[in-house]
Design a protein around this motif. Structure first.
Motif, PDB file in Angstrom:
ATOM      1  N   SER A  90      28.237  28.820  43.461  1.00 20.85           N
ATOM      2  CA  SER A  90      27.826  30.019  44.195  1.00 20.85           C
ATOM      3  C   SER A  90      29.038  30.638  44.876  1.00 20.85           C
ATOM      4  O   SER A  90      30.007  29.945  45.204  1.00 20.85           O
ATOM      5  CB  SER A  90      26.804  29.641  45.266  1.00 20.85           C
ATOM      6  OG  SER A  90      25.675  29.014  44.703  1.00 20.85           O
ATOM      7  N   ASP A  91      28.977  31.973  45.118  1.00 23.95           N
ATOM      8  CA  ASP A  91      30.100  32.627  45.798  1.00 23.95           C
ATOM      9  C   ASP A  91      30.160  32.239  47.268  1.00 23.95           C
ATOM     10  O   ASP A  91      31.223  32.238  47.863  1.00 23.95           O
ATOM     11  CB  ASP A  91      29.975  34.159  45.639  1.00 23.95           C
ATOM     12  CG  ASP A  91      31.289  34.865  45.920  1.00 23.95           C
ATOM     13  OD1 ASP A  91      32.323  34.182  46.059  1.00 23.95           O
ATOM     14  OD2 ASP A  91      31.284  36.105  46.006  1.00 23.95           O
ATOM     15  N   ASP A  92      29.012  31.928  47.865  1.00 25.33           N
ATOM     16  CA  ASP A  92      28.955  31.549  49.277  1.00 25.33           C
ATOM     17  C   ASP A  92      28.029  30.367  49.453  1.00 25.33           C
ATOM     18  O   ASP A  92      27.122  30.151  48.653  1.00 25.33           O
ATOM     19  CB  ASP A  92      28.420  32.717  50.121  1.00 25.33           C
ATOM     20  CG  ASP A  92      29.428  33.840  50.242  1.00 25.33           C
ATOM     21  OD1 ASP A  92      30.395  33.679  50.988  1.00 25.33           O
ATOM     22  OD2 ASP A  92      29.244  34.870  49.567  1.00 25.33           O
ATOM     23  N   ILE A 126      39.548  39.600  44.552  1.00 25.42           N
ATOM     24  CA  ILE A 126      40.053  38.770  45.663  1.00 25.42           C
ATOM     25  C   ILE A 126      39.713  37.308  45.389  1.00 25.42           C
ATOM     26  O   ILE A 126      40.485  36.414  45.708  1.00 25.42           O
ATOM     27  CB  ILE A 126      39.509  39.256  47.026  1.00 25.42           C
ATOM     28  CG1 ILE A 126      40.235  38.571  48.197  1.00 25.42           C
ATOM     29  CG2 ILE A 126      37.995  39.064  47.146  1.00 25.42           C
ATOM     30  CD1 ILE A 126      39.930  39.157  49.563  1.00 25.42           C
ATOM     31  N   HIS A 127      38.552  37.069  44.774  1.00 25.04           N
ATOM     32  CA  HIS A 127      38.196  35.733  44.289  1.00 25.04           C
ATOM     33  C   HIS A 127      38.525  35.664  42.802  1.00 25.04           C
ATOM     34  O   HIS A 127      38.023  36.459  42.006  1.00 25.04           O
ATOM     35  CB  HIS A 127      36.717  35.431  44.533  1.00 25.04           C
ATOM     36  CG  HIS A 127      36.424  35.042  45.946  1.00 25.04           C
ATOM     37  ND1 HIS A 127      35.202  35.237  46.543  1.00 25.04           N
ATOM     38  CD2 HIS A 127      37.202  34.428  46.885  1.00 25.04           C
ATOM     39  CE1 HIS A 127      35.242  34.765  47.785  1.00 25.04           C
ATOM     40  NE2 HIS A 127      36.439  34.281  48.017  1.00 25.04           N
ATOM     41  N   ALA A 128      39.375  34.713  42.455  1.00 23.96           N
ATOM     42  CA  ALA A 128      40.023  34.687  41.141  1.00 23.96           C
ATOM     43  C   ALA A 128      39.042  34.677  39.968  1.00 23.96           C
ATOM     44  O   ALA A 128      39.194  35.416  39.006  1.00 23.96           O
ATOM     45  CB  ALA A 128      40.940  33.470  41.070  1.00 23.96           C
ATOM     46  N   ARG A 129      38.037  33.829  40.039  1.00 18.81           N
ATOM     47  CA  ARG A 129      37.199  33.557  38.867  1.00 18.81           C
ATOM     48  C   ARG A 129      36.150  34.623  38.620  1.00 18.81           C
ATOM     49  O   ARG A 129      35.456  34.582  37.600  1.00 18.81           O
ATOM     50  CB  ARG A 129      36.505  32.210  39.068  1.00 18.81           C
ATOM     51  CG  ARG A 129      35.529  32.234  40.236  1.00 18.81           C
ATOM     52  CD  ARG A 129      35.144  30.830  40.679  1.00 18.81           C
ATOM     53  NE  ARG A 129      34.060  30.889  41.658  1.00 18.81           N
ATOM     54  CZ  ARG A 129      33.518  29.807  42.221  1.00 18.81           C
ATOM     55  NH1 ARG A 129      33.977  28.609  41.907  1.00 18.81           N
ATOM     56  NH2 ARG A 129      32.540  29.929  43.074  1.00 18.81           N
ATOM     57  N   GLU A 130      35.998  35.575  39.534  1.00 17.87           N
ATOM     58  CA  GLU A 130      34.927  36.580  39.422  1.00 17.87           C
ATOM     59  C   GLU A 130      35.411  37.733  38.536  1.00 17.87           C
ATOM     60  O   GLU A 130      35.667  38.842  38.994  1.00 17.87           O
ATOM     61  CB  GLU A 130      34.517  37.032  40.833  1.00 17.87           C
ATOM     62  CG  GLU A 130      33.946  35.858  41.637  1.00 17.87           C
ATOM     63  CD  GLU A 130      33.899  36.076  43.141  1.00 17.87           C
ATOM     64  OE1 GLU A 130      34.088  37.220  43.592  1.00 17.87           O
ATOM     65  OE2 GLU A 130      33.681  35.089  43.871  1.00 17.87           O
ATOM     66  N   TRP A 131      35.536  37.447  37.243  1.00 16.75           N
ATOM     67  CA  TRP A 131      36.220  38.343  36.317  1.00 16.75           C
ATOM     68  C   TRP A 131      35.535  39.698  36.162  1.00 16.75           C
ATOM     69  O   TRP A 131      36.169  40.679  35.794  1.00 16.75           O
ATOM     70  CB  TRP A 131      36.349  37.682  34.950  1.00 16.75           C
ATOM     71  CG  TRP A 131      37.372  36.584  34.915  1.00 16.75           C
ATOM     72  CD1 TRP A 131      38.108  36.097  35.970  1.00 16.75           C
ATOM     73  CD2 TRP A 131      37.768  35.843  33.774  1.00 16.75           C
ATOM     74  NE1 TRP A 131      38.935  35.094  35.540  1.00 16.75           N
ATOM     75  CE2 TRP A 131      38.745  34.906  34.196  1.00 16.75           C
ATOM     76  CE3 TRP A 131      37.394  35.856  32.422  1.00 16.75           C
ATOM     77  CZ2 TRP A 131      39.358  34.019  33.315  1.00 16.75           C
ATOM     78  CZ3 TRP A 131      38.003  34.967  31.540  1.00 16.75           C
ATOM     79  CH2 TRP A 131      38.978  34.059  31.978  1.00 16.75           C
ATOM     80  N   PHE A 133      34.404  44.140  45.505  1.00 20.93           N
ATOM     81  CA  PHE A 133      33.558  43.677  44.404  1.00 20.93           C
ATOM     82  C   PHE A 133      33.728  42.173  44.172  1.00 20.93           C
ATOM     83  O   PHE A 133      34.845  41.682  43.987  1.00 20.93           O
ATOM     84  CB  PHE A 133      33.903  44.420  43.107  1.00 20.93           C
ATOM     85  CG  PHE A 133      33.303  45.804  43.023  1.00 20.93           C
ATOM     86  CD1 PHE A 133      31.925  45.981  43.037  1.00 20.93           C
ATOM     87  CD2 PHE A 133      34.115  46.922  42.912  1.00 20.93           C
ATOM     88  CE1 PHE A 133      31.361  47.245  42.940  1.00 20.93           C
ATOM     89  CE2 PHE A 133      33.565  48.197  42.816  1.00 20.93           C
ATOM     90  CZ  PHE A 133      32.186  48.367  42.832  1.00 20.93           C
ATOM     91  N   HIS A 134      32.595  41.480  44.186  1.00 18.28           N
ATOM     92  CA  HIS A 134      32.542  40.033  43.945  1.00 18.28           C
ATOM     93  C   HIS A 134      31.477  39.745  42.888  1.00 18.28           C
ATOM     94  O   HIS A 134      30.717  40.630  42.486  1.00 18.28           O
ATOM     95  CB  HIS A 134      32.129  39.298  45.225  1.00 18.28           C
ATOM     96  CG  HIS A 134      33.175  39.252  46.294  1.00 18.28           C
ATOM     97  ND1 HIS A 134      33.811  38.099  46.650  1.00 18.28           N
ATOM     98  CD2 HIS A 134      33.685  40.229  47.086  1.00 18.28           C
ATOM     99  CE1 HIS A 134      34.671  38.350  47.621  1.00 18.28           C
ATOM    100  NE2 HIS A 134      34.618  39.639  47.906  1.00 18.28           N
ATOM    101  N   SER A 135      31.371  38.490  42.507  1.00 17.67           N
ATOM    102  CA  SER A 135      30.210  38.028  41.746  1.00 17.67           C
ATOM    103  C   SER A 135      29.973  36.561  42.119  1.00 17.67           C
ATOM    104  O   SER A 135      30.924  35.880  42.496  1.00 17.67           O
ATOM    105  CB  SER A 135      30.419  38.173  40.238  1.00 17.67           C
ATOM    106  OG  SER A 135      31.271  37.178  39.722  1.00 17.67           O
ATOM    107  N   TYR A 136      28.693  36.088  42.049  1.00 14.80           N
ATOM    108  CA  TYR A 136      27.566  36.791  41.468  1.00 14.80           C
ATOM    109  C   TYR A 136      26.431  36.848  42.483  1.00 14.80           C
ATOM    110  O   TYR A 136      26.547  36.257  43.562  1.00 14.80           O
ATOM    111  CB  TYR A 136      27.080  36.026  40.215  1.00 14.80           C
ATOM    112  CG  TYR A 136      26.636  34.598  40.545  1.00 14.80           C
ATOM    113  CD1 TYR A 136      27.566  33.562  40.593  1.00 14.80           C
ATOM    114  CD2 TYR A 136      25.298  34.296  40.867  1.00 14.80           C
ATOM    115  CE1 TYR A 136      27.166  32.263  40.912  1.00 14.80           C
ATOM    116  CE2 TYR A 136      24.908  33.004  41.192  1.00 14.80           C
ATOM    117  CZ  TYR A 136      25.842  31.996  41.208  1.00 14.80           C
ATOM    118  OH  TYR A 136      25.464  30.719  41.542  1.00 14.80           O
TER     119      TYR A 136
END
Ligand code: ZN
Length: 405
Positions: A47-49, A160-165, A293-296
């Motif tokens: 999870s992102d958070d 900003i978060h690497a894996r959130e392509w 912009f982030h995911s997910y």
């Protein structure tokens, strides 16, 4: 006592046989104490958070003991693909920004192509240099129309978060659409003449990838990587850049543990990647709107995130998040959830949107892009274009709402 120790030892030994692959588990997080324990642990988040209720995590080969050490109920969700070697999977492809994830250099090359084609609308400038020496760029877009009023600044931050392509992929599309829109005086955004005039008085800034070291590390080493590539003491790496901003820094939902996924860094703005956004902030008169912009999760989140107290301007922020939600849903039927960050998810301290809201009362949002969890940040390329469409619709909805703020 002896039998419990023996049981634990047996469990530890057998775990290296039982857990040979990468697995996604869903933890039941019962209260704030458990949420902070998870935030402080060195377990990889899926999870992102961290969220009270349930939070998904990644357990790698031989790591099952980490799951047991947390002391929370869990269930196995899925086996995950090997996080190594994603550069090989995607090599020798003809790239299309509507359907492919790009390497960092390919993203910048695409932005450069569009900049060179649109010299009157687009400028580029460097806002920082990553820990490993990669340039961090920003691009500005504005109409070339004469405008006498106060100019507004609208910032879009990606990766900003690497894996959130999906975040840099969405950024590319929104950037391209903004250039096309500027070229026609924003006539596609609104038919209202005075609103169009205000949009012509706006400058739109895009950060294509805020964390290029982490992003490239995903391709070459570990698809699950979230943080930057800070070499911390004790052979762990990375600061969670979205816990490194000044507002609320050091509070709940961040960690002082170097190997935590939510490690906040040694001080606010200890990292060159977060400093880069301050450099951008100092270059413009003030930041009026900000989207990270982030995911997910398919969520549109407004401040505060560091506290459950709503901010002074929450009615406008909420109404705009609903306008964005409805505009996004009108494209492909995905209705995102709109709400305050801390109460929709859980408290996180030191985030971008809290900082820009605090600094300049910016209309500041975190948008958690697709999906709702089926693939998470491993979103298939087949969903890139639809996600771009809905993000563009949300962006337009906020830009038009800004003309009344
Ligand atoms: Zn994120």
């Amino acid at each position: 006592m002896r039998s419990i120790s023996a049981l634990c030892l047996f469990a530890l030994v057998s775990s290296s046989f039982a857990q040979a692959d990468w697995t996604r588990y869903r933890l039941t997080v019962r209260d704030a104490i458990e949420a902070q324990r998870l935030s402080d642990s060195d377990v990889t988040l899926f999870s992102d958070d961290v969220v009270i209720g349930s939070t998904d995590v990644v357990i790698g080969p031989g790591e099952q003991f980490k799951l047991w050490a947390l002391g929370m109920p869990y269930q196995r969700i899925a086996t995950l693909p090997d996080p190594a070697g994603w550069d090989q999977r995607y090599s020798n492809k003809t790239l299309n920004y509507r359907g492919n994830y790009y390497r960092y250099d390919d993203i910048i090359a695409q932005y450069e192509e569009w900049r060179i084609q649109n010299p009157t609308h687009v400028k580029r400038f460097q806002i920082g240099t990553s820990i490993l020496g990669r340039p961090i760029w920003a691009y500005s877009v504005r109409s070339n129309a004469l405008f006498s009023g106060a100019r507004r600044s609208f910032v879009v931050n990606c990766g900003i978060h690497a894996r959130e392509w999906i975040s840099p992929a969405v950024g590319m599309y929104v950037f391209k659409k903004t250039i096309d829109s500027a070229a026609i005086g924003f006539a596609d955004m609104t038919t209202d003449f005075s609103k169009r005039a205000m949009l012509r008085g706006s400058t739109f800034y895009f950060v294509p990838v805020n964390n290029p070291d982490g992003y490239e590390y995903c391709w070459t080493n570990n698809r699950m990587w979230r943080k930057n590539r800070r070499d911390n003491p004790g052979s762990s790496y990375g600061v969670d850049l979205n816990r490194n901003f000044a507002k609320g820094w050091g509070g709940a939902g961040s960690s002082g543990n170097y190997s935590s996924e939510t490690y906040r860094g040694t001080a606010p703005f200890s990292e060159p990647e977060s400093q880069a956004l301050v450099f951008l902030e100092n270059r413009v008169p003030r930041i009026d709107a900000f989207i990270d912009f982030h995911s997910y999760g398919e969520k549109i989140l407004w401040p505060w995130t560091y506290t459950e107290t709503p901010p002074a301007g929450s009615a406008w922020l909420n109404a705009s998040s609903i306008a964005m939600r409805d505009a996004g849903a009108a494209t492909h039927g995905h209705q995102y959830t709109a709400g305050q960050g801390s109460t929709t998810l859980y408290i996180a301290s030191g985030t971008t949107k809290d900082y820009f809201y605090d600094r300049s009362n910016a209309a500041a949002y975190t948008i958690e892009l697709r999906d709702t969890g089926q693939n998470g940040f491993l979103l298939p390329e087949a969903q890139i274009s639809d996600t771009q469409d809905e993000a563009w619709a949300m962006f337009v909805a906020l830009a038009v709402r800004m003309t009344n703020r």
